[in-house]
Design an enzyme around this catalytic site. Structure first.
Site, PDB file in Angstrom:
ATOM      1  CB  VAL A 140      -0.938   0.011   1.224  1.00 25.89           C
ATOM      2  CG1 VAL A 140      -1.739   1.306   1.269  1.00 25.89           C
ATOM      3  CG2 VAL A 140      -1.866  -1.200   1.202  1.00 25.89           C
ATOM      4  N   PRO A 141       1.067   1.887  -1.147  1.00 24.58           N
ATOM      5  CG  PRO A 141       0.817   2.730  -3.316  1.00 24.58           C
ATOM      6  CD  PRO A 141       0.264   1.705  -2.356  1.00 24.58           C
ATOM      7  CB  CYS A 142       1.408   5.273   2.830  1.00 21.95           C
ATOM      8  SG  CYS A 142       2.751   4.367   3.602  1.00 21.95           S
ATOM      9  CG  HIS A 143       6.208   5.231  -1.061  1.00 20.06           C
ATOM     10  ND1 HIS A 143       5.666   3.970  -0.888  1.00 20.06           N
ATOM     11  CD2 HIS A 143       6.609   5.294  -2.351  1.00 20.06           C
ATOM     12  CE1 HIS A 143       5.751   3.297  -2.032  1.00 20.06           C
ATOM     13  NE2 HIS A 143       6.313   4.086  -2.937  1.00 20.06           N
ATOM     14  NE  ARG A 144       3.727   4.284  -5.855  1.00 18.06           N
ATOM     15  CZ  ARG A 144       3.321   3.107  -6.298  1.00 18.06           C
ATOM     16  NH1 ARG A 144       2.032   2.871  -6.478  1.00 18.06           N
ATOM     17  NH2 ARG A 144       4.198   2.165  -6.569  1.00 18.06           N
TER      18      ARG A 144
END
Length: 175
Positions: A140-144
């Site tokens: 889950v790419p929360c860094h994006r």
């Protein structure tokens, strides 16, 4: 159970830890060695147990760390990792945020907290809270998810967010 493996990304070593039962309960990682990873594992276990997830820390070999690594380097799409997640201990809102982010914001792209909030008819603050509580980083790419005027915060370290975005080919994160 827990499975821990190390991988190389250019000059950096990443150590990935996966907590799992039948599916992934939580993911954490470190670019700063095993000691920092242990701190992150402890924080993840506390987060999960506070949300009613039964965690077993018996070490087991698993291909799940390799799955996360392959997603990180772009060999596997993030959305293909969703089926491996248990979503235990997440609220219905968080699950919706995580699934929407993972399906809509592709590798090499970023979205602001406000844009994601608008997409989900929510508030930027609620989105930020869900990102902070994300037990599945990388898949889950929360860094994006970025702030409107800067890269935004990231647990465990802002420089991790910068590295993850650069690994995906993101060059700028301000409008």
């Amino acid at each position: 159970m827990i499975s821990i493996k190390s991988f190389q990304i250019g000059e950096k070593e990443i150590v990935i830890a996966i907590l799992f039962d039948k599916k992934i309960q939580g993911i954490t990682f470190s670019f700063d060695g095993e000691q920092f990873l242990q701190e992150r594992v402890n924080a993840l276990v506390e987060h999960l147990t506070n949300r009613g997830v039964k965690v077993n820390l018996e070490e087991r070999d698993s291909e799940l760390p390799a799955l996360v690594y392959k997603i990180l380097i772009g060999e596997i799409r993030n959305q293909d990792g969703l089926e491996y997640l248990s979503f235990e201990g997440t609220t219905p809102f968080e699950k919706k945020v995580y699934e929407t982010l993972t399906k809509k914001v592709k590798r090499g792209e970023v979205i602001t907290y406000g844009e994601l909030a608008k997409m989900l008819r929510s508030s930027p603050r609620a989105i930020g809270g869900a990102m902070k509580r994300n037990p599945y980083p990388i898949i889950v790419p929360c860094h994006r998810v970025i702030a409107s005027n800067n890269i935004g915060n990231y647990t465990p370290k802002r420089e991790y967010k910068r590295f993850l975005l650069e690994t995906e080919g993101v060059k700028t994160w301000t409008s």
